[in-house]
Design an enzyme around this catalytic site. Structure first.
Site, PDB file in Angstrom:
ATOM      1  N   GLU A 232       0.876  -1.130  -0.149  1.00  0.00           N
ATOM      2  CA  GLU A 232       0.068   0.046  -0.077  1.00  0.00           C
ATOM      3  C   GLU A 232       0.816   1.248   0.191  1.00  0.00           C
ATOM      4  OE1 GLU A 232      -3.097   0.477  -0.228  1.00  0.00           O
ATOM      5  OE2 GLU A 232      -3.559   2.310   0.387  1.00  0.00           O
ATOM      6  N   ASP A 233       2.008   1.470   0.847  1.00  0.00           N
ATOM      7  CA  ASP A 233       2.585   2.480   1.047  1.00  0.00           C
ATOM      8  C   ASP A 233       3.932   2.720   0.315  1.00  0.00           C
ATOM      9  OD1 ASP A 233       0.526   3.511   2.424  1.00  0.00           O
ATOM     10  OD2 ASP A 233       1.312   2.848   4.512  1.00  0.00           O
TER      11      ASP A 233
END
Ligand code: MN
Length: 719
Positions: free
Chosen positions: A76-77
């Site tokens: 996600e990051d």
């Protein structure tokens, strides 16, 4: 922050078979991936996944879950892809990370109760492996622990509310008690700080006043049990500010009336000792009525077992006592995690295929072993998820739809008008066909147009009754509109022919005679062929009947073979009809002016016109009374458009469709509809409906198409 070797040691301690090397690599991989990213607290971002892994190790989760905890935010990051994770850590871990990432991407924007309920179901449905949910809950717990560092109050409150409505009930469901209580307290502190601090202060005051009440009560309980030969371990624990507050709210009572700010726990060897301990306590102290609950014979849905009772105990204090075995205690504290440990023995084996499903099975076991109507309801709800998908509106509202639903269902679920005007759909931002099956978590945006109306073909792509009945209702009302228009025309012409005045008021006076409720209903009845225009005329002007009879006599010429037939109403290009009959052109053979035709009468529906060579006519071979000898009567001045259908085989090459359509256009035809029937590599076949005036025009088009190189074959279609 938990160090690398500490984490690995901890996991090795309860799972000696864990892949140490893989754990180490995951730790280093996550550290590198997050690089210099920082948390709102100013800590390096990497501290977060490490803390999450630490929380999971406290619950003795398997190595794959710990690794997932370390990697849970990398996709996600950071730049990391799922493929990389699959290559480096295997498909099991990649599957778990993917699940947690998907849950992270979900965000509930509306906080209505119904939405929260749907959202919880969505989260559960998406956690096909229950470990995904456990990792997500650990993630949420650490985020709540560091919530105070987020500057925006609005964001803090949103996260706290979401925790309260979604994640705490889920934590309770899988039975991890201390996480649930901590999450509650953290969310409570954010959402209602005043209430919390007043309760904390009251508890503080009680401690100062009563000294070590808890210690003295424990000592006495222990002594009472020992005197009765019950071997027990007694502990006492103050209830959390949140659960005290909730009790005060639910029971609408003040702090002083609360009997059980402290809960005492009696842990014994076996089930029999539970009941013996209960007997001792009830024998020694006065029982508070209505407080006894036997969760051993009737466990809670999450597997919780215990005996609960309330007594006026040592020092005349009202206390709550929970009695359970060591095993019951483990389940109460760890929930699903405890179940997993006991089933797989004290030394869990390295992950093997299929193990991920056992978690879910365990949970289903717990739920299916639940008893009582409430528990059963919970269980059925769980079952229902597999038949449902949960999808979002662009605003974040969540709708539960039956599995197999399409954007058309969704459009009708939002609003009937949205369904009726739906022309297309964006799923997750991309235009998708209306027959696309929706999946969990999809965001669906419906494109509408005022000009659109429901298509009968939609019935085949919808899964919900609501959509289906709305489509049917619309189509019925559209048909009614058509009959209404036709009926008006027929009645109008009947009056006009005799020079009679037609007023709405006059028609209202004869409604009873025709057993209809409104003038429109009367028109529809005529349009459908249930009554003729003349019947209406005679009802209004009874004298018209005899006048018509007289007027008809001089008009009767031997040359006219009219018999009982009347001239067709203007606008109806068919001869041989009884005035006012509704006509339909058969969809099977698409008759055109110039074709030899036959009419088939259907009561209440009117006449359907077929070509003489139509196969459908065979169905009516035994019913000569329904056949009507009819012919065309075309007004050359005002040609009408008819639909002709052709079947064409085209070369599959760029521009062939454009060529087809331009040839048809040049011949004066208008393409009304186009349907592919088969598509091969070299050719495709299709049905084309063309608006033209008569069969001659269609034959021209057929000839022109046969002369076109990209057209392999073409002929008129009668089916
Ligand atoms: Mn996270």
């Amino acid at each position: 922050m938990l160090r690398q070797y500490e984490l690995v040691e901890r996991v090795k301690h309860y799972d000696p078979g864990a892949d140490e090397d893989l754990l180490n690599r995951a730790y280093v991989f996550a550290m590198k991936a997050h690089g210099t990213q920082k948390r709102a607290s100013g800590d390096p971002y990497f501290s977060h996944p490490v803390e999450v892994a630490g929380l999971l190790s406290e619950k003795r989760l398997d190595a794959s879950s710990i690794i997932t905890g370390l990697l849970h935010d990398t996709v996600e990051d950071t730049e990391t892809t799922l493929d990389t994770i699959g290559d480096k850590f295997g498909t099991e871990v990649a599957g778990l990370v993917n699940g947690v990432t998907k849950l992270t991407q979900l965000e509930l924007q509306s906080s209505r109760t119904k939405q929260a309920e749907n959202f919880r179901k969505l989260v559960l449905a998406m956690s096909q492996d229950i470990r995904v949910l456990v990792v997500k809950l650990a993630d949420r717990l650490h985020n709540m622990r560091t919530l105070r560092f987020i500057k925006k109050e609005e964001k803090r409150r949103r996260i706290a509310r979401e925790t309260m409505e979604i994640y705490i009930p889920l934590t309770e469901r899988i039975g991890i008690r201390d996480w649930k209580e901590e999450l509650e307290d953290l969310a409570f502190a954010e959402l209602n700080p005043d209430a919390r601090s007043s309760i904390v202060n009251r508890l503080q005051f009680l401690h100062e006043e009563g000294g070590d009440t808890i210690g003295r009560v424990i000592e006495e309980l222990q002594r009472v049990l020992r005197e009765n030969d019950v071997d027990a371990q007694v502990t006492g624990r103050e209830k959390s500010p949140f659960s005290i507050w909730r009790k005060m709210q639910r029971q609408n009572i003040g702090f002083e009336q609360l009997s059980d700010i402290v809960a005492f726990r009696v842990i014994v060897e076996d089930v029999e000792s539970c009941y013996r301990a209960l007997g001792c306590i009830h024998g020694r102290y006065t029982v508070t009525p209505g407080r006894f609950k036997d969760y051993i014979s009737l466990p809670k849905p999450n597997g919780y077992k215990s005996l609960h009772t309330g007594v006026i105990g040592p020092e005349n204090q009202r206390i709550e006592v929970q009695i359970r075995t060591e095993l019951m205690h483990e389940v109460a504290e760890l929930g699903v995690a405890a179940h997993w440990r006991y089933k797989s023995g004290e030394q869990p084996k390295p992950a093997r295929e299929g193990r991920q499903y056992r978690w879910l099975r365990d949970m289903l076991d717990i739920l299916s072993n639940a008893s009582g109507p409430d528990d059963f309801l919970e269980h059925t709800k769980m079952e229902m998820f597999s038949d449902q998908v949960f999808v979002f509106t662009p605003k974040g509202d969540l709708h539960a739809m039956p599995r197999g639903s399409t954007p058309v269902d969704f459009a009708y679920a939002v609003h009937t008008d949205v369904g009726n005007r739906c022309v297309g759909a964006k799923v997750n931002g991309r235009i998708k066909p209306l027959k696309t099956e929706l999946r969990n978590g999809d965001q669906v945006e419906i494109v509408t147009s005022k000009a659109q109306t429901p298509s009968p073909a939609w019935e085949a792509v919808v899964a919900t009754g609501k959509a289906r009945s709305a489509i049917r209702r619309f189509i019925r009302s559209k048909q009614r509109d058509q009959y209404l228009g036709l009926g008006k025309e027929v009645v109008d012409s009947a009056f006009r022919q005799g020079d009679y005045q037609l007023t709405e008021k006059a028609l209202r006076g004869i409604l009873d005679k025709f057993h209809v409720d409104s003038v429109d209903d009367l028109y529809v009845a005529v349009g459908e062929g249930r009554h003729t225009g003349r019947e209406v005329l005679y009802a209004v002007y009874p004298s018209a009947k005899s006048e018509a009879a007289q007027a008809a006599k001089p008009a009767k010429k031997p040359a006219a073979p009219a018999k009982t037939r009347e001239r067709p109403s203007p606008g109806v290009p068919i001869t041989g009809l009884i005035s006012g009959m509704a006509i339909h052109y058969a969809r099977c053979c698409h008759p055109l002016p110039g074709d030899r035709i036959v009419g088939i009468v259907t009561t209440g529906k009117g006449v359907t016109i077929h070509t003489i060579n139509c196969n459908t006519l065979e169905d009516f071979a035994d019913m000569p009374e329904r056949w009507l000898d009819i012919g065309w009567q075309i007004d050359e001045e005002n040609p009408q458009a008819f639909l002709g259908r052709i079947h064409a085989v085209l070369a599959n090459e760029p521009g062939s469709l454009a060529t087809l359509s331009s040839v048809i256009g040049r011949c004066g035809g208008n393409i009304y509809n186009l349907k592919f029937t088969s598509r091969g590599e070299d050719f495709f076949e299709m049905l084309v409906d063309i608006e033209i005036t008569d069969v001659r025009a269609l034959n021209n088009i057929l000839a022109a198409l046969r002369a076109t190189p990209v057209v392999n074959a073409v002929e008129r279609s009668f089916s």
